[in-house]
Design an enzyme around this catalytic site. Structure first.
Site, short mmCIF file in Angstrom:
data_model
loop_
_atom_site.label_atom_id
_atom_site.label_comp_id
_atom_site.label_asym_id
_atom_site.label_seq_id
_atom_site.Cartn_x
_atom_site.Cartn_y
_atom_site.Cartn_z
N GLY A 31 15.29 -14.40 -4.68
CA GLY A 31 16.68 -13.97 -4.53
C GLY A 31 16.85 -12.81 -3.58
N LEU A 33 18.91 -12.78 -1.05
CA LEU A 33 18.64 -13.57 0.16
C LEU A 33 19.07 -12.86 1.43
CD1 LEU A 33 19.84 -17.05 -1.17
CD2 LEU A 33 17.56 -16.03 -1.31
N GLY A 36 16.29 -14.51 6.85
CA GLY A 36 14.99 -15.19 6.84
C GLY A 36 15.01 -16.35 5.84
N HIS A 37 15.50 -16.06 4.61
CA HIS A 37 15.61 -17.13 3.61
C HIS A 37 16.56 -18.22 4.11
CE1 HIS A 37 14.78 -13.66 0.70
NE2 HIS A 37 13.81 -14.52 0.43
N GLN A 61 3.76 -11.76 -10.84
CA GLN A 61 3.16 -11.41 -9.55
C GLN A 61 3.32 -9.93 -9.20
OE1 GLN A 61 5.86 -14.34 -7.45
NE2 GLN A 61 5.79 -12.80 -5.85
N GLY A 147 8.11 -18.68 4.18
CA GLY A 147 8.11 -17.88 5.40
C GLY A 147 6.69 -17.47 5.79
N SER A 186 13.46 -8.58 1.63
CA SER A 186 14.37 -8.02 0.61
C SER A 186 14.03 -6.56 0.36
CB SER A 186 14.25 -8.82 -0.69
OG SER A 186 14.49 -10.18 -0.43
O1 PAF Z 1 7.73 -15.15 -1.45
C1 PAF Z 1 8.36 -15.04 -2.53
O2 PAF Z 1 9.56 -14.74 -2.56
C2 PAF Z 1 7.63 -15.28 -3.84
O3 PAF Z 1 6.32 -14.83 -3.77
C3 PAF Z 1 7.68 -16.76 -4.30
C4 PAF Z 1 6.96 -17.68 -3.34
C5 PAF Z 1 9.13 -17.20 -4.45
C6 PAF Z 1 7.00 -16.90 -5.66
O4 PAF Z 1 7.60 -16.11 -6.63
#
Ligand code: PAF
Length: 280
Positions: A31, A33, A36-37, A61, A147, A186
């Site tokens: 999110g 965004l 790039g997204h 993560q 990306g 972000s």
């Molecule tokens: O690149 C990201 O935004 C995150 O690492 C991903 C691939 C959505 C996994 O949570």
């Protein structure tokens, strides 16, 4: 555009589409965004009959001292951007939907996960690999679009997708940059106006490395020393890593006799920024 939060409902939607021979492209995101997204979403909309965007800030993560709680979020704005870009479904699960009580499985990639961000953010790629495996099995896309700014992440995802026969084509798309060269992220939101110029030390390092190689410099150590000197001379920066590595295996290179990946992670204030380029 539909917004789906239950994994079972998402899978049912995808299965119904697949039965109609419609191809699905998934753009996984956390999110907040940016352009790039949106370039990834545009690729998905153009290539597939159905573009799905997932929005999920994945807790597994982030390390204990990292910015999971502070990670920028704006679901309303994200949904408006997705709708405008032609997204068919936004999959936005809750943490309990993805990691219900009793969850205990980890997807872990050995070698390409180890160096660079794997060394400075222990457990990060296990979190990424596990959540992306889940997103692929829930959404069942034909393509997963990511990306290239997160170059190592892309290698990790390609590796486990192949190793586990997930049947998804993993697509990497070029990094989008602000007009002054800063890679879109972000986390750029964390930069204060005073810190913003220092953040350009990453893209300048990529240009410097290219210039040095074009002039005939081949010694990795010499290239990296000049880059580190330049970044260290920039106020408010702290190098996490600056390394030259093989673009496929991520093994360290001593000479740039063939294309090499220059990978950078630099802290500028609260923001930990990454960037990369294949040089030579
Ligand atoms: O690149 C990201 O935004 C995150 O690492 C991903 C691939 C959505 C996994 O949570």
């Amino acid at each position: 555009m539909e917004v789906i939060s239950a994994p079972e409902a998402m899978t049912a939607w995808s299965e119904a589409r697949r039965k109609q021979d419609r191809r699905i492209a998934l753009v996984p995101t956390m999110g907040y965004l940016h352009d790039g997204h949106l370039s990834l979403i545009r690729w998905a909309v153009e290539r597939a009959e159905d573009a799905v965007v997932s929005i999920f800030v994945n807790p597994t993560q982030f390390g204990p001292q990292e910015d999971f709680g502070a990670y920028p979020r704006d679901m309303e704005r994200d949904l408006a951007l997705c709708r405008r870009a032609g997204t068919r479904v936004v999959f936005a699960p809750e943490v309990e939907d993805m990691y219900p009580a009793g969850f205990q499985t980890v997807v872990s990639v050995k070698e390409v996960s180890r160096p660079l961000c794997g060394a400075t953010r222990p457990g990060h790629f296990d979190g990424v690999a596990t959540v992306v495996t889940k997103l692929f099995t829930i959404v069942r896309p034909h393509w997963g679009v990511f990306g290239e700014k997160d170059y190592q992440q892309l290698l990790v995802i390609k590796r486990f997708t192949r190793d586990l026969n997930l049947g998804v084509e993993v697509v990497g798309r070029p990094t989008l940059r602000e007009p002054d060269g800063l890679a879109m992220s972000s986390r750029n939101k964390y930069l204060t106006p005073e810190q913003r110029p220092s953040a350009l030390s990453l893209s300048r390092s990529l240009a410097l490395a290219e210039e040095l190689v074009a002039k005939g410099e081949r010694e990795a150590e010499s290239i990296l020393r000049k880059i580190r000197d330049m970044i260290e001379a920039t106020p408010g920066t702290e190098i996490d890593y600056a390394e030259l590595r093989d673009p496929e295996t991520l093994v360290q290179v001593n000479r740039v006799d063939k294309p090499a990946l220059l990978a950078l992670a630099v802290k500028v204030g609260r923001a930990r920024l990454i960037d990369n380029r294949i040089i030579g």
